[in-house]
Design a protein around this motif. Structure first.
Motif, mmCIF file in Angstrom:
data_model
loop_
_atom_site.group_PDB
_atom_site.id
_atom_site.type_symbol
_atom_site.label_atom_id
_atom_site.label_comp_id
_atom_site.label_asym_id
_atom_site.label_seq_id
_atom_site.Cartn_x
_atom_site.Cartn_y
_atom_site.Cartn_z
ATOM 1 N N THR A 156 0.842 -1.199 0.000
ATOM 2 C CA THR A 156 0.000 0.000 0.000
ATOM 3 C C THR A 156 0.873 1.242 0.000
ATOM 4 O OG1 THR A 156 -0.106 0.033 2.434
ATOM 5 C CG2 THR A 156 -1.890 -1.112 1.268
ATOM 6 N N GLY A 157 0.294 2.362 -0.509
ATOM 7 C CA GLY A 157 0.974 3.654 -0.394
ATOM 8 C C GLY A 157 1.378 4.265 -1.719
ATOM 9 N N ILE A 158 2.522 4.984 -1.688
ATOM 10 C CA ILE A 158 3.135 5.781 -2.750
ATOM 11 C C ILE A 158 2.301 7.032 -3.032
ATOM 12 C CG2 ILE A 158 4.091 5.868 -5.058
ATOM 13 C CD1 ILE A 158 4.726 3.013 -4.980
ATOM 14 N N ARG A 159 2.572 8.097 -2.296
ATOM 15 C CA ARG A 159 1.843 9.367 -2.399
ATOM 16 C C ARG A 159 2.327 10.185 -3.588
ATOM 17 N NH1 ARG A 159 2.647 12.792 2.776
ATOM 18 N NH2 ARG A 159 1.211 11.243 3.629
ATOM 19 N N GLY A 160 1.384 10.700 -4.362
ATOM 20 C CA GLY A 160 1.721 11.605 -5.448
ATOM 21 C C GLY A 160 2.307 10.937 -6.667
ATOM 22 N N ARG A 161 2.496 9.647 -6.650
ATOM 23 C CA ARG A 161 3.055 8.927 -7.796
ATOM 24 C C ARG A 161 2.161 7.757 -8.188
ATOM 25 N NH1 ARG A 161 7.254 11.241 -10.746
ATOM 26 N NH2 ARG A 161 8.225 12.767 -9.377
ATOM 27 N N THR A 167 -2.765 -6.827 -3.318
ATOM 28 C CA THR A 167 -2.293 -8.041 -2.651
ATOM 29 C C THR A 167 -1.040 -8.497 -3.385
ATOM 30 O OG1 THR A 167 -3.543 -9.540 -4.074
ATOM 31 C CG2 THR A 167 -4.683 -8.670 -2.105
ATOM 32 N N TRP A 168 -0.314 -9.419 -2.777
ATOM 33 C CA TRP A 168 0.894 -9.918 -3.427
ATOM 34 C C TRP A 168 0.565 -10.624 -4.739
ATOM 35 C CZ3 TRP A 168 5.456 -8.147 -2.373
ATOM 36 C CH2 TRP A 168 5.709 -7.632 -1.091
ATOM 37 N N ASP A 169 -0.569 -11.270 -4.787
ATOM 38 C CA ASP A 169 -0.956 -11.975 -6.011
ATOM 39 C C ASP A 169 -1.260 -11.010 -7.155
ATOM 40 O OD1 ASP A 169 -0.664 -14.417 -4.786
ATOM 41 O OD2 ASP A 169 -2.774 -14.560 -4.188
ATOM 42 N N GLU A 170 -1.604 -9.766 -6.824
ATOM 43 C CA GLU A 170 -1.899 -8.779 -7.861
ATOM 44 C C GLU A 170 -0.641 -8.143 -8.437
ATOM 45 O OE1 GLU A 170 -6.102 -6.699 -6.908
ATOM 46 O OE2 GLU A 170 -4.627 -6.540 -5.278
ATOM 47 N N LEU A 171 0.483 -8.301 -7.762
ATOM 48 C CA LEU A 171 1.736 -7.714 -8.236
ATOM 49 C C LEU A 171 2.345 -8.604 -9.322
ATOM 50 C CD1 LEU A 171 4.022 -5.598 -7.986
ATOM 51 C CD2 LEU A 171 5.005 -7.042 -6.176
ATOM 52 N N ALA A 172 2.426 -8.069 -10.528
ATOM 53 C CA ALA A 172 2.932 -8.864 -11.652
ATOM 54 C C ALA A 172 4.421 -8.649 -11.891
ATOM 55 C CB ALA A 172 2.146 -8.528 -12.919
ATOM 56 N N GLU A 173 4.871 -7.381 -11.860
ATOM 57 C CA GLU A 173 6.267 -7.089 -12.181
ATOM 58 C C GLU A 173 6.850 -6.068 -11.212
ATOM 59 O OE1 GLU A 173 7.216 -6.194 -16.258
ATOM 60 O OE2 GLU A 173 5.434 -7.260 -16.972
ATOM 61 N N VAL A 174 8.131 -6.240 -10.951
ATOM 62 C CA VAL A 174 8.886 -5.294 -10.123
ATOM 63 C C VAL A 174 10.180 -4.988 -10.855
ATOM 64 C CG1 VAL A 174 9.980 -4.847 -7.893
ATOM 65 C CG2 VAL A 174 8.006 -6.382 -8.035
ATOM 66 N N ALA A 234 0.730 -3.999 -11.935
ATOM 67 C CA ALA A 234 -0.274 -4.950 -11.476
ATOM 68 C C ALA A 234 -0.545 -5.979 -12.566
ATOM 69 C CB ALA A 234 -1.568 -4.227 -11.103
ATOM 70 N N ASP A 235 -1.140 -7.098 -12.180
ATOM 71 C CA ASP A 235 -1.407 -8.157 -13.137
ATOM 72 C C ASP A 235 -2.518 -7.750 -14.107
ATOM 73 O OD1 ASP A 235 -3.497 -8.149 -11.388
ATOM 74 O OD2 ASP A 235 -3.590 -10.315 -11.117
ATOM 75 N N GLY A 236 -2.593 -8.470 -15.225
ATOM 76 C CA GLY A 236 -3.606 -8.174 -16.219
ATOM 77 C C GLY A 236 -3.420 -6.789 -16.810
ATOM 78 N N ALA A 237 -4.510 -6.048 -16.897
ATOM 79 C CA ALA A 237 -4.463 -4.682 -17.428
ATOM 80 C C ALA A 237 -4.436 -3.669 -16.293
ATOM 81 C CB ALA A 237 -5.663 -4.434 -18.329
ATOM 82 N N GLY A 238 -3.839 -4.066 -15.186
ATOM 83 C CA GLY A 238 -3.806 -3.211 -14.009
ATOM 84 C C GLY A 238 -2.898 -2.012 -14.177
ATOM 85 N N PRO A 239 -2.866 -1.138 -13.172
ATOM 86 C CA PRO A 239 -2.090 0.098 -13.270
ATOM 87 C C PRO A 239 -0.588 -0.132 -13.164
ATOM 88 C CG PRO A 239 -3.045 -0.113 -11.094
ATOM 89 C CD PRO A 239 -3.605 -1.238 -11.906
ATOM 90 N N ARG A 240 0.153 0.876 -13.569
ATOM 91 C CA ARG A 240 1.609 0.886 -13.475
ATOM 92 C C ARG A 240 2.008 2.083 -12.618
ATOM 93 N NH1 ARG A 240 5.755 -0.543 -17.415
ATOM 94 N NH2 ARG A 240 7.692 0.566 -16.942
ATOM 95 N N VAL A 241 2.884 1.857 -11.657
ATOM 96 C CA VAL A 241 3.311 2.924 -10.748
ATOM 97 C C VAL A 241 4.816 3.091 -10.861
ATOM 98 C CG1 VAL A 241 3.508 3.635 -8.337
ATOM 99 C CG2 VAL A 241 1.413 2.552 -9.145
#
Length: 254
Positions: free
Chosen positions: A164-169, A175-182, A196-203
């Motif tokens: 969770t988090g990352i303000r302003g960015r 969840t850990w299962d939703e994290l696709a790439e680091v 995020a996995d699938g068509a999820g957001p990129r931060v």
């Protein structure tokens, strides 16, 4: 904390070309020379008041920039030791500086208000008499935007449940299962990339948003993504968790 967490990924510098750009602070200070000379040499009290306020704004901005540079350091991991899990939190200065900068931008506008209200003598220039108000509006916007962002947790918090988090960015609440790439972006400076996995957001988050070297943060996040059994450790205090990650990564190398 500045551990050298083992990683097979190439390191990206946290400063452009790997060097602290202190020259940029000097350049900002140079912009204060002209208004400072006008504040001292001109005999029109209204102009001197606005130019003096502008000088303070520019010098204050240079100080803010230098303070921000001071929060950035290779391999630094800045965490909240009182929180469970690993909470990468930005330095207090990274949160305070936008408010300070916004207030500094208001100074010329306040000075111009006095000049207009009291009809003090100044230079009869539309640009010089209206630019302070434009800066004031910009400063007000910076303060308001920074205050609104305070509603979101700063930095990146790793728990046994997820991230969770990352303000302003961008916002992360996965969840850990939703994290696709680091990964770490190979731009002019290191930025943490979370997808995020699938068509999820990129931060994408630089060190100022994390308070920690994105290379190090990526190593920690990647470890817990790849080793689900280790996530229960994130119920403990952050410093202990990081020592466990360091030991586990070194054991792999050995």
């Amino acid at each position: 904390m500045s551990p050298r967490l083992p990683s097979t990924e190439p390191r990206i510098p946290v400063f452009p070309n790997g060097r602290r750009p202190t020259w940029l602070v000097a350049v900002v200070v140079l912009f204060a020379v002209v208004p400072a000379l006008m504040a001292v040499a001109d005999d029109r009290i209204g102009l001197r008041l606005v130019m003096g306020a502008s000088t303070l704004t520019i010098l204050g901005a240079a100080v803010c920039l230098n303070v921000l540079f001071g929060t950035i350091q290779e391999r630094l991991l800045r965490i909240d030791p009182s929180a469970s899990g690993v909470w990468f939190r930005p330095a207090p200065a990274a949160t305070a500086v936008p408010f300070v900068l916004g207030i500094l931008l208001l100074l010329p506008a306040v000075a111009q208000i006095f000049v207009d209200a009291l009809s003090l003598p100044t230079m009869p220039s539309f640009l010089l008499t209206r630019a302070p108000y434009a800066l004031g509006l910009l400063g007000l916007g910076v303060v308001v935007m920074s205050a609104v962002r305070l509603r979101q947790p700063a930095g990146l918090h790793l728990t046994s449940r997820g991230l969770t988090g990352i303000r302003g960015r961008g916002r992360v609440d996965w969840t850990w299962d939703e994290l696709a790439e680091v990964g770490v972006g190979a731009g002019p400076v290191a930025t943490l990339h979370l997808i995020a996995d699938g068509a999820g957001p990129r931060v994408e988050a630089p060190m100022l948003a994390l308070g920690s070297d994105p290379n190090q943060v990526a190593t920690v996040v990647r470890y817990f993504r790849d080793v689900p059994a280790a996530r229960t450790e994130l119920d403990g205090p952050g410093p202990v968790v990081l020592r466990g990650v360091d030991d586990a990564l070194r054991a792999r190398e050995g």
